[in-house]
Design a protein around this motif. Structure first.
Motif, PDB file in Angstrom:
ATOM      1  N   LEU A  16      11.328  -0.178  -4.500  1.00 14.95           N
ATOM      2  CA  LEU A  16      10.046  -0.424  -5.164  1.00 14.95           C
ATOM      3  C   LEU A  16      10.205  -0.498  -6.679  1.00 14.95           C
ATOM      4  O   LEU A  16       9.625  -1.360  -7.341  1.00 14.95           O
ATOM      5  CB  LEU A  16       9.056   0.690  -4.787  1.00 14.95           C
ATOM      6  CG  LEU A  16       7.635   0.577  -5.354  1.00 14.95           C
ATOM      7  CD1 LEU A  16       6.968  -0.705  -4.897  1.00 14.95           C
ATOM      8  CD2 LEU A  16       6.788   1.783  -4.931  1.00 14.95           C
ATOM      9  N   LYS A  17      11.022   0.411  -7.225  1.00 16.61           N
ATOM     10  CA  LYS A  17      11.191   0.483  -8.683  1.00 16.61           C
ATOM     11  C   LYS A  17      11.749  -0.818  -9.260  1.00 16.61           C
ATOM     12  O   LYS A  17      11.255  -1.333 -10.251  1.00 16.61           O
ATOM     13  CB  LYS A  17      12.133   1.653  -9.037  1.00 16.61           C
ATOM     14  CG  LYS A  17      11.338   2.815  -9.604  1.00 16.61           C
ATOM     15  CD  LYS A  17      12.114   3.696 -10.535  1.00 16.61           C
ATOM     16  CE  LYS A  17      11.257   4.081 -11.726  1.00 16.61           C
ATOM     17  NZ  LYS A  17      10.279   5.124 -11.403  1.00 16.61           N
ATOM     18  N   LYS A  68       0.856  -1.190   0.000  1.00 15.52           N
ATOM     19  CA  LYS A  68       0.000   0.000   0.000  1.00 15.52           C
ATOM     20  C   LYS A  68       0.891   1.238   0.000  1.00 15.52           C
ATOM     21  O   LYS A  68       1.788   1.357   0.830  1.00 15.52           O
ATOM     22  CB  LYS A  68      -0.917  -0.004   1.214  1.00 15.52           C
ATOM     23  CG  LYS A  68      -2.045  -1.001   1.055  1.00 15.52           C
ATOM     24  CD  LYS A  68      -2.950  -1.089   2.260  1.00 15.52           C
ATOM     25  CE  LYS A  68      -3.961  -2.208   2.060  1.00 15.52           C
ATOM     26  NZ  LYS A  68      -3.315  -3.543   1.909  1.00 15.52           N
ATOM     27  N   THR A  69       0.627   2.159  -0.950  1.00 19.95           N
ATOM     28  CA  THR A  69       1.434   3.378  -1.060  1.00 19.95           C
ATOM     29  C   THR A  69       1.461   4.100   0.294  1.00 19.95           C
ATOM     30  O   THR A  69       0.442   4.192   0.965  1.00 19.95           O
ATOM     31  CB  THR A  69       0.836   4.314  -2.140  1.00 19.95           C
ATOM     32  OG1 THR A  69       0.531   3.518  -3.282  1.00 19.95           O
ATOM     33  CG2 THR A  69       1.810   5.410  -2.529  1.00 19.95           C
ATOM     34  N   GLY A  70       2.623   4.561   0.685  1.00 21.54           N
ATOM     35  CA  GLY A  70       2.730   5.282   1.957  1.00 21.54           C
ATOM     36  C   GLY A  70       3.115   4.373   3.102  1.00 21.54           C
ATOM     37  O   GLY A  70       3.346   4.817   4.213  1.00 21.54           O
ATOM     38  N   ASN A  71       3.164   3.057   2.827  1.00 18.61           N
ATOM     39  CA  ASN A  71       3.599   2.135   3.871  1.00 18.61           C
ATOM     40  C   ASN A  71       4.673   1.207   3.290  1.00 18.61           C
ATOM     41  O   ASN A  71       4.398   0.426   2.385  1.00 18.61           O
ATOM     42  CB  ASN A  71       2.396   1.326   4.375  1.00 18.61           C
ATOM     43  CG  ASN A  71       2.731   0.559   5.631  1.00 18.61           C
ATOM     44  OD1 ASN A  71       3.903   0.396   5.973  1.00 18.61           O
ATOM     45  ND2 ASN A  71       1.699   0.077   6.315  1.00 18.61           N
ATOM     46  N   GLN A  72       5.888   1.339   3.813  1.00 18.45           N
ATOM     47  CA  GLN A  72       7.030   0.588   3.276  1.00 18.45           C
ATOM     48  C   GLN A  72       6.961  -0.902   3.611  1.00 18.45           C
ATOM     49  O   GLN A  72       7.702  -1.695   3.057  1.00 18.45           O
ATOM     50  CB  GLN A  72       8.346   1.124   3.868  1.00 18.45           C
ATOM     51  CG  GLN A  72       8.689   2.534   3.433  1.00 18.45           C
ATOM     52  CD  GLN A  72       9.027   2.592   1.951  1.00 18.45           C
ATOM     53  OE1 GLN A  72       8.191   2.986   1.135  1.00 18.45           O
ATOM     54  NE2 GLN A  72      10.220   2.138   1.591  1.00 18.45           N
ATOM     55  N   VAL A  73       6.111  -1.240   4.597  1.00 15.43           N
ATOM     56  CA  VAL A  73       6.142  -2.602   5.136  1.00 15.43           C
ATOM     57  C   VAL A  73       4.892  -3.394   4.713  1.00 15.43           C
ATOM     58  O   VAL A  73       3.773  -2.910   4.853  1.00 15.43           O
ATOM     59  CB  VAL A  73       6.267  -2.570   6.677  1.00 15.43           C
ATOM     60  CG1 VAL A  73       6.124  -3.970   7.266  1.00 15.43           C
ATOM     61  CG2 VAL A  73       7.609  -1.971   7.079  1.00 15.43           C
ATOM     62  N   VAL A  74       5.125  -4.572   4.178  1.00 14.22           N
ATOM     63  CA  VAL A  74       4.021  -5.456   3.820  1.00 14.22           C
ATOM     64  C   VAL A  74       3.914  -6.541   4.896  1.00 14.22           C
ATOM     65  O   VAL A  74       4.910  -7.156   5.264  1.00 14.22           O
ATOM     66  CB  VAL A  74       4.264  -6.113   2.441  1.00 14.22           C
ATOM     67  CG1 VAL A  74       3.205  -7.166   2.132  1.00 14.22           C
ATOM     68  CG2 VAL A  74       4.301  -5.061   1.338  1.00 14.22           C
ATOM     69  N   ILE A  75       2.706  -6.731   5.419  1.00 15.43           N
ATOM     70  CA  ILE A  75       2.491  -7.764   6.442  1.00 15.43           C
ATOM     71  C   ILE A  75       2.074  -9.055   5.742  1.00 15.43           C
ATOM     72  O   ILE A  75       1.159  -9.062   4.911  1.00 15.43           O
ATOM     73  CB  ILE A  75       1.374  -7.339   7.429  1.00 15.43           C
ATOM     74  CG1 ILE A  75       1.632  -5.940   8.013  1.00 15.43           C
ATOM     75  CG2 ILE A  75       1.207  -8.385   8.526  1.00 15.43           C
ATOM     76  CD1 ILE A  75       2.808  -5.845   8.934  1.00 15.43           C
ATOM     77  N   ILE A  76       2.746 -10.140   6.081  1.00 19.81           N
ATOM     78  CA  ILE A  76       2.420 -11.448   5.501  1.00 19.81           C
ATOM     79  C   ILE A  76       1.495 -12.165   6.475  1.00 19.81           C
ATOM     80  O   ILE A  76       1.898 -12.482   7.583  1.00 19.81           O
ATOM     81  CB  ILE A  76       3.698 -12.306   5.310  1.00 19.81           C
ATOM     82  CG1 ILE A  76       4.795 -11.515   4.610  1.00 19.81           C
ATOM     83  CG2 ILE A  76       3.393 -13.614   4.586  1.00 19.81           C
ATOM     84  CD1 ILE A  76       4.528 -11.207   3.175  1.00 19.81           C
ATOM     85  N   ASN A  77       0.266 -12.415   6.080  1.00 19.45           N
ATOM     86  CA  ASN A  77      -0.668 -13.032   7.025  1.00 19.45           C
ATOM     87  C   ASN A  77      -0.772 -14.550   6.885  1.00 19.45           C
ATOM     88  O   ASN A  77      -1.837 -15.128   7.073  1.00 19.45           O
ATOM     89  CB  ASN A  77      -2.049 -12.372   6.934  1.00 19.45           C
ATOM     90  CG  ASN A  77      -2.570 -12.370   5.508  1.00 19.45           C
ATOM     91  OD1 ASN A  77      -1.988 -13.046   4.644  1.00 19.45           O
ATOM     92  ND2 ASN A  77      -3.639 -11.652   5.250  1.00 19.45           N
ATOM     93  N   GLN A  78       0.329 -15.181   6.504  1.00 21.05           N
ATOM     94  CA  GLN A  78       0.347 -16.641   6.505  1.00 21.05           C
ATOM     95  C   GLN A  78       1.772 -17.159   6.729  1.00 21.05           C
ATOM     96  O   GLN A  78       2.732 -16.407   6.582  1.00 21.05           O
ATOM     97  CB  GLN A  78      -0.250 -17.198   5.210  1.00 21.05           C
ATOM     98  CG  GLN A  78       0.426 -16.710   3.948  1.00 21.05           C
ATOM     99  CD  GLN A  78      -0.364 -17.097   2.708  1.00 21.05           C
ATOM    100  OE1 GLN A  78      -1.058 -18.096   2.699  1.00 21.05           O
ATOM    101  NE2 GLN A  78      -0.261 -16.305   1.664  1.00 21.05           N
TER     102      GLN A  78
END
Lengths: 222, 222
Positions: B213-214, B162-172
């Motif tokens: 990201l790029k 999600k733009t504006g959030n550097q961290v992705v949460i892995i829910n598995q």
């Protein structure tokens, strides 16, 4: 509206009066939409049951280069995103947008769960819809593991072949079959013709006669 | 038995007494099985809901050369073939056989439909189970369209970014993730390490920081 709903898979087997009283006993809305309107974005939470009453919708994916790719077209009286209302990932898998003006019936999730409890026919119908979706996807994955169209067809026929009966009955349209096998319809037709010329099978409407079982098995004997 | 059922996804949120009365109000059986017993063959009609109480089962495919291929292992208190009880293709997708002795609870389809109508929590739980199955398969198909593991990981992360959030949460779990991406767990771990060395991402437990990201988008920019 109720005549349209009577034809929908969700209300199969119910009389118009039954549908009328079920819908009027649960809170619901009619949503009008205009052509090209985006109704939901991929990743957005699915919070309501939606049944298309008029008009056409499409599911589309936007790739990371910004190109739109049409995945599926929806027509009345189909349920929209039926298998994404419950479950741990109950979000739209693709963007949902209108390709004509139209309207749909909306029932919020809690009310929809109550509606399912209220009528066992509607419950069975809904279970059939979403289980059917899972079964379709499960078979599709199996077919994705085969490389050539010939292999996919051979696997499909052998899977449905019963010893002692030369004829395999195909219980879906060629369009549906092509979609499940993950191939274009003309390519499917062309490969079927080839297999007929090779005298492996004889394909007539929804009946396929197995002429050469050994060679058919040989296609998969890798 | 009721303590085991309390832990099962189908009866999530119910007290032991509630489960006890629901089960005792619907006709049911306990089926004992022995090690190596074949409980069902692929293509056979699924006519009952099955919940594993003790022991282990496996789903296996027999290819046309006669080799057995293990597809899935099942443990208590899992439902067996949950997404294949309803729907137009309600047949076992694979052979079902025991890999230890054990027992399971069996409820015939009509009684099971009544049980679902009788308790909205059980109904919601079951809808979550089969919708979750459809959602898992739908995502799996998306990932099958990518060739390399790096592409699969990039797609997964960008989808959840999600733009504006550097961290992705892995829910598995990493096991679940590997299964969904259709790759072996060690290969997944190796590719993640490579992407960390390249300073694209930083993967810590269930949090993934997007460092570049790029370049991540570049992996998919075919």
């Amino acid at each position: 509206m109720f005549e349209t709903l009577k034809a929908s898979p969700l209300f199969k087997g119910l009389e118009t009066e039954d549908i009328n009283s079920l819908i009027n006993n649960s809170s619901h809305q009619i949503k009008q939409f205009s052509n090209k309107e985006v109704l939901a974005y991929a990743g957005e939470k699915v919070e309501k049951a939606m049944i298309l009453l008029e008009g056409k919708l499409q599911g589309e994916m936007i790739d990371f280069a910004g190109n739109s790719l049409k995945i599926e077209e929806m027509e009345p009286p189909q349920m929209v995103a039926a298998a994404f209302l419950y479950g741990p990932q109950s979000v739209f898998p693709v963007n949902l947008s209108a390709i004509s003006e139209g309207k749909m019936l909306i029932i919020f999730k809690n009310d929809f769960t109550q509606l399912l409890s209220a009528d066992q026919r509607v419950l069975s119908n809904y279970l059939n819809i979403i289980s059917g979706k899972a079964q379709f996807l499960s078979r599709k994955i199996t077919f994705l593991s085969f490389k050539t169209i010939k292999e996919k067809i051979a696997y499909y026929l052998l899977q449905n072949f019963k010893t002692g009966n030369q004829v395999v009955i195909i219980n879906q349209s060629q369009k549906g079959l092509a979609e499940m096998l993950g191939v274009a319809r003309p390519s499917l037709a062309r490969t079927i013709s080839e297999m007929e010329s090779d005298r492996l099978i004889k394909w007539e409407r929804n009946q396929v006669e197995i002429l050469d079982l050994k060679s058919l098995q040989g296609i998969l004997g890798r």
